[in-house]
Design an enzyme around this catalytic site. Structure first.
Site, PDB file in Angstrom:
ATOM      1  CG  ASP A  88      58.730  55.336  76.319  1.00 42.08           C
ATOM      2  OD1 ASP A  88      58.276  56.781  76.393  1.00 42.08           O
ATOM      3  OD2 ASP A  88      59.405  54.721  76.836  1.00 42.08           O
ATOM      4  CE1 TYR A 133      63.786  57.294  83.637  1.00 41.92           C
ATOM      5  CE2 TYR A 133      66.248  58.427  83.677  1.00 41.92           C
ATOM      6  CZ  TYR A 133      64.704  58.283  83.037  1.00 41.92           C
ATOM      7  OH  TYR A 133      64.192  59.513  82.493  1.00 41.92           O
TER       8      TYR A 133
END
Length: 247
Positions: free
Chosen positions: A53, A111
């Protein structure tokens, strides 16, 4: 020839990874650079392991593309980096099998989410870590995280507008470690839903300040309702760290 590349990028000035009309994106910059290198008026399609994003960074994003050029694999990073903007870098390139797919061949993703807990905001960190100055109980955050490890339906931990029907995912590892200026969350899993890592980070921070108890995370999972879980942590603290493949 199919080429597999590992890239990094500073997400601060990008409107995410995927091409969007009239907006600066990572994919757009990659495809423009490849078009120049191929002396082509048409785009060279680039496939990534997944989208990130707006504001989200990557230390180890993986892409693939097909090329007729006979440039040695070890020269590709030099060729592309000469054409790419300073906030994208190709770290490694290798020739891949024709059946390799950056997204569908991936078996695990990692992540990391960075939080700095200093009393006052640091202007030099504002785009690269989440400023969270509340006192945190790290042990409670770790206890809460344990409920998320394993295979679960993560409906409560993804954006309500997510169109994916199957929301079952497997989390292999999830923990918080203390850093010099705050905390780092490391999470690995089979795959992640839209905003899933950010919602997990935000929810565990809620556990850290005592807004929820660690055991409430279990009931959040069972609710299968986005409103049951905690806040969505901002994108600028998130990094796609690594993508794993069988070979």
């Amino acid at each position: 020839m199919r080429l597999k590349c590992t890239i990094s990028y500073d997400g601060h000035l990008f409107n995410g990874y995927q091409v969007q009309p009239g907006k600066r994106t990572v994919q757009d910059e990659l495809e423009k650079a490849l078009a120049v290198l191929h002396k082509s008026k048409d785009r060279i399609p680039v496939v990534s392991s997944g989208r990130t994003d707006s504001g989200v960074h990557a230390a180890g994003q993986v892409i693939h593309f097909d090329t007729p050029l006979s440039i040695p694999a070890e020269r590709w990073p030099y060729a592309l980096n000469a054409l790419l903007p300073d906030d994208i870098a190709v770290k490694q390139a290798e020739i891949a099998d024709d059946g390799f797919h950056a997204r569908f061949s991936a078996v695990k993703k990692e992540y990391r989410y960075f939080v700095y807990t200093e009393k006052h905001p640091d202007v030099f960190k504002r785009h690269y870590a989440y400023h969270f100055s509340y006192r945190l109980n790290v042990q409670d955050m770790r206890e809460a995280a344990k409920h998320l490890i394993g295979t679960h339906d993560f409906t409560s931990f993804c954006a309500a507008k997510t169109e994916v029907q199957d929301k079952v995912r497997t989390i292999y590892e999830l923990d918080w470690t203390e850093t010099a200026d705050g905390l780092q969350m490391r999470i690995t899993g089979s795959g992640f839903l839209y905003n899933m890592v950010r919602i997990i980070a935000g929810t565990l921070l809620d556990a850290g300040i005592g807004k929820i108890s660690p055991d409430e995370v279990k009931s959040m999972l069972e609710a299968k309702d986005r409103e049951a879980a905690g806040r969505t942590a901002p994108g600028h603290g998130l990094y796609l760290w690594n993508v794993y493949y069988d070979n």
